[in-house]
Design a protein around this motif. Structure first.
Motif, PDB file in Angstrom:
ATOM      1  N   GLN A 168     -10.431   3.935   2.372  1.00 40.22           N
ATOM      2  CA  GLN A 168     -11.270   2.740   2.424  1.00 40.22           C
ATOM      3  C   GLN A 168     -10.816   1.692   1.410  1.00 40.22           C
ATOM      4  N   ALA A 169     -10.431   2.121   0.217  1.00 35.98           N
ATOM      5  CA  ALA A 169      -9.978   1.174  -0.814  1.00 35.98           C
ATOM      6  C   ALA A 169      -8.716   0.454  -0.367  1.00 35.98           C
ATOM      7  N   ASP A 170      -7.782   1.169   0.289  1.00 36.71           N
ATOM      8  CA  ASP A 170      -6.555   0.544   0.778  1.00 36.71           C
ATOM      9  C   ASP A 170      -6.858  -0.411   1.927  1.00 36.71           C
ATOM     10  N   ALA A 171      -7.804  -0.043   2.786  1.00 34.92           N
ATOM     11  CA  ALA A 171      -8.185  -0.928   3.891  1.00 34.92           C
ATOM     12  C   ALA A 171      -8.751  -2.242   3.339  1.00 34.92           C
ATOM     13  N   GLU A 172      -9.587  -2.148   2.320  1.00 37.94           N
ATOM     14  CA  GLU A 172     -10.146  -3.364   1.703  1.00 37.94           C
ATOM     15  C   GLU A 172      -9.040  -4.219   1.095  1.00 37.94           C
ATOM     16  N   ARG A 173      -8.094  -3.591   0.408  1.00 38.66           N
ATOM     17  CA  ARG A 173      -6.986  -4.339  -0.196  1.00 38.66           C
ATOM     18  C   ARG A 173      -6.160  -5.047   0.870  1.00 38.66           C
ATOM     19  N   ILE A 223       0.862  -1.188   0.000  1.00 39.84           N
ATOM     20  CA  ILE A 223       0.000   0.000   0.000  1.00 39.84           C
ATOM     21  C   ILE A 223       0.896   1.235   0.000  1.00 39.84           C
ATOM     22  N   PRO A 224       0.657   2.192  -0.916  1.00 40.80           N
ATOM     23  CA  PRO A 224       1.440   3.435  -0.899  1.00 40.80           C
ATOM     24  C   PRO A 224       0.897   4.409   0.155  1.00 40.80           C
TER      25      PRO A 224
END
Length: 190
Positions: free
Chosen positions: A108-113, A93-94
């Motif tokens: 939120q998108a990074d948390a899901e990933r 994750i960046p």
């Protein structure tokens, strides 16, 4: 009267001088003169392309981060910020390093990933950002890694709102023995 008259006169004189020189040179050896003009034209185009693409070239030639044992070096990006890639639960994750942020703020998108189910989160907290106040949900990240450095059960907040990139705040930066700068490089050491 036209304010561009002096410029036009200058360019006409420049073109006449350049044209006269080219005619004189081309009379002696036409093919050699054409090769030289093409060579200089290509050099000129390469310089223009190099200046125009410098940020892209720099980001691909210079590594975005250097991890050497317990030392991490982050070169300053062209926008003046420092960026770091962390592995959260095995997923890269960046992040933008933000010493003004208290906690790790995850998009939120990074948390899901990273394997966090955002649909079950309770957004009970609040954070003040440059874009205003946003709701946050506390989470625990099982594993955070960069190079050989790893941390377990790291607290973070998932932000309900628009973040361009996740933020690495002071709660995580305090885990390092040294956070400093060497010129335009941020150095993190354990």
């Amino acid at each position: 009267m036209n304010d561009n008259w002096p410029r036009i006169a200058y360019f006409v004189l420049l073109l006449l001088a350049l044209g006269g020189y080219l005619i004189t040179e081309m009379r002696n050896d036409f093919s050699k003169s054409i090769r030289q003009m093409l060579a200089w034209g290509l050099i000129f185009l390469a310089l223009i392309a190099g200046f125009g693409l410098w940020d892209d070239i720099r980001s691909h030639v210079a590594p975005p981060q250097i991890v050497d044992g317990n030392r991490i070096e982050l070169p300053m990006a062209s926008d003046g910020h420092f960026y770091i890639d962390l592995r959260l639960n095995g997923t890269e994750i960046p992040f933008m390093v933000d010493t003004g942020a208290s906690d790790i703020a995850l998009r939120q998108a990074d948390a899901e990933r990273a394997g966090i189910d955002v649909d079950t989160l309770r957004f009970v907290g609040f954070a003040s950002t440059a874009n205003g106040t946003v709701s946050t949900a506390p989470v625990t990240i099982g594993l955070v890694e960069i190079g050989n450095i790893s941390d377990q059960d790291v607290s973070a907040d998932v932000v309900q709102g628009d973040l361009d990139i996740s933020l690495l705040g002071m709660t995580y930066l305090r885990r390092f023995a040294r956070v400093g700068f060497e010129g335009e490089t941020m150095v993190l050491e354990r």
